[in-house]
Design a protein around this motif. Sequence first.
Motif, PDB file in Angstrom:
ATOM      1  N   GLU A  44      -3.878  -4.619   0.578  1.00 53.96           N
ATOM      2  CA  GLU A  44      -4.526  -3.722   1.525  1.00 53.96           C
ATOM      3  C   GLU A  44      -4.338  -4.169   2.976  1.00 53.96           C
ATOM      4  O   GLU A  44      -4.563  -3.398   3.898  1.00 53.96           O
ATOM      5  CB  GLU A  44      -6.010  -3.572   1.187  1.00 53.96           C
ATOM      6  CG  GLU A  44      -6.217  -2.817  -0.120  1.00 53.96           C
ATOM      7  CD  GLU A  44      -7.686  -2.613  -0.441  1.00 53.96           C
ATOM      8  OE1 GLU A  44      -8.537  -2.828   0.443  1.00 53.96           O
ATOM      9  OE2 GLU A  44      -7.960  -2.233  -1.585  1.00 53.96           O
ATOM     10  N   GLN A  45      -3.936  -5.415   3.171  1.00 54.15           N
ATOM     11  CA  GLN A  45      -3.655  -5.903   4.518  1.00 54.15           C
ATOM     12  C   GLN A  45      -2.262  -5.477   4.961  1.00 54.15           C
ATOM     13  O   GLN A  45      -1.925  -5.592   6.124  1.00 54.15           O
ATOM     14  CB  GLN A  45      -3.791  -7.421   4.593  1.00 54.15           C
ATOM     15  CG  GLN A  45      -5.170  -7.919   4.250  1.00 54.15           C
ATOM     16  CD  GLN A  45      -6.238  -7.365   5.189  1.00 54.15           C
ATOM     17  OE1 GLN A  45      -6.082  -7.402   6.394  1.00 54.15           O
ATOM     18  NE2 GLN A  45      -7.296  -6.841   4.628  1.00 54.15           N
ATOM     19  N   LEU A  63       2.137   1.282   1.594  1.00 55.34           N
ATOM     20  CA  LEU A  63       0.922   1.110   2.381  1.00 55.34           C
ATOM     21  C   LEU A  63       1.283   0.377   3.664  1.00 55.34           C
ATOM     22  O   LEU A  63       1.849  -0.716   3.614  1.00 55.34           O
ATOM     23  CB  LEU A  63      -0.114   0.287   1.609  1.00 55.34           C
ATOM     24  CG  LEU A  63      -0.507   0.804   0.222  1.00 55.34           C
ATOM     25  CD1 LEU A  63      -1.378  -0.221  -0.495  1.00 55.34           C
ATOM     26  CD2 LEU A  63      -1.217   2.124   0.339  1.00 55.34           C
ATOM     27  N   SER A  64       0.949   0.977   4.805  1.00 61.95           N
ATOM     28  CA  SER A  64       1.298   0.338   6.069  1.00 61.95           C
ATOM     29  C   SER A  64       0.365  -0.819   6.382  1.00 61.95           C
ATOM     30  O   SER A  64       0.770  -1.787   7.022  1.00 61.95           O
ATOM     31  CB  SER A  64       1.282   1.357   7.209  1.00 61.95           C
ATOM     32  OG  SER A  64      -0.038   1.792   7.443  1.00 61.95           O
ATOM     33  N   GLY A  65      -0.902  -0.696   5.969  1.00 60.93           N
ATOM     34  CA  GLY A  65      -1.863  -1.770   6.193  1.00 60.93           C
ATOM     35  C   GLY A  65      -2.463  -1.776   7.574  1.00 60.93           C
ATOM     36  O   GLY A  65      -3.514  -2.348   7.778  1.00 60.93           O
ATOM     37  N   GLN A  66      -1.809  -1.130   8.531  1.00 60.50           N
ATOM     38  CA  GLN A  66      -2.332  -1.158   9.894  1.00 60.50           C
ATOM     39  C   GLN A  66      -3.128   0.094  10.221  1.00 60.50           C
ATOM     40  O   GLN A  66      -4.190   0.031  10.799  1.00 60.50           O
ATOM     41  CB  GLN A  66      -1.199  -1.320  10.898  1.00 60.50           C
ATOM     42  CG  GLN A  66      -0.490  -2.638  10.744  1.00 60.50           C
ATOM     43  CD  GLN A  66       0.720  -2.736  11.647  1.00 60.50           C
ATOM     44  OE1 GLN A  66       1.141  -1.765  12.258  1.00 60.50           O
ATOM     45  NE2 GLN A  66       1.293  -3.912  11.731  1.00 60.50           N
ATOM     46  N   ASP A  67      -2.610   1.237   9.829  1.00 64.35           N
ATOM     47  CA  ASP A  67      -3.278   2.485  10.185  1.00 64.35           C
ATOM     48  C   ASP A  67      -3.887   3.184   8.973  1.00 64.35           C
ATOM     49  O   ASP A  67      -4.270   4.334   9.044  1.00 64.35           O
ATOM     50  CB  ASP A  67      -2.309   3.425  10.898  1.00 64.35           C
ATOM     51  CG  ASP A  67      -1.001   3.591  10.132  1.00 64.35           C
ATOM     52  OD1 ASP A  67      -0.967   3.287   8.921  1.00 64.35           O
ATOM     53  OD2 ASP A  67      -0.022   4.027  10.743  1.00 64.35           O
ATOM     54  N   ASP A  68      -3.974   2.456   7.875  1.00 66.71           N
ATOM     55  CA  ASP A  68      -4.566   2.964   6.639  1.00 66.71           C
ATOM     56  C   ASP A  68      -3.827   4.155   6.053  1.00 66.71           C
ATOM     57  O   ASP A  68      -4.344   4.812   5.161  1.00 66.71           O
ATOM     58  CB  ASP A  68      -6.050   3.317   6.826  1.00 66.71           C
ATOM     59  CG  ASP A  68      -6.891   2.084   7.100  1.00 66.71           C
ATOM     60  OD1 ASP A  68      -6.530   1.001   6.600  1.00 66.71           O
ATOM     61  OD2 ASP A  68      -7.894   2.205   7.806  1.00 66.71           O
ATOM     62  N   SER A  70      -1.052   5.895   3.752  1.00 70.04           N
ATOM     63  CA  SER A  70      -0.263   5.571   2.575  1.00 70.04           C
ATOM     64  C   SER A  70       0.670   6.741   2.306  1.00 70.04           C
ATOM     65  O   SER A  70       0.404   7.884   2.696  1.00 70.04           O
ATOM     66  CB  SER A  70      -1.154   5.279   1.376  1.00 70.04           C
ATOM     67  OG  SER A  70      -1.884   6.426   0.998  1.00 70.04           O
TER      68      SER A  70
END
Length: 129
Positions: A44-45, A63-68, A70
């Motif tokens: 998730e990070q 999942l980019s992890g930065q801007d939530d 997917s």
Amino acid sequence: MSMELNLHGEARAIDSIAALEQALQQARALAQCELWLTQATDAEQGPALCMLRNGGNAWLMYLSGQDDLSYHSLGDEEADGACSYLLTNGQVDEYPEAWCIDVEQCQRAFLAFFKTGGAQPAVIAWEAD
């Protein structure tokens, strides 16, 4: 650069293309699998790339992890039906066959993800979730 690869619940460090190719071959030998490649220890990070596979059916999630945000892979948009996938936790989920792409495409995406340090692979058509 090193990333973490998690193949159906077994994590290991991947520090080279050769190590990644070997892990992808191991995944390909399984009838079903959940495969994650992440830059961080917590997917998730992000960034993270996941493949769910059941036989010849496979799809990817990024999942980019930065801007939530997917994304999922986009295969034949006219494909009907769903395919079931066994998750690491034992749960069985169904996803549209329209998301399925060729397993070889999935493997090329994992190589591109590793080579670019976690960028969304351009070799795949993506759709935002």
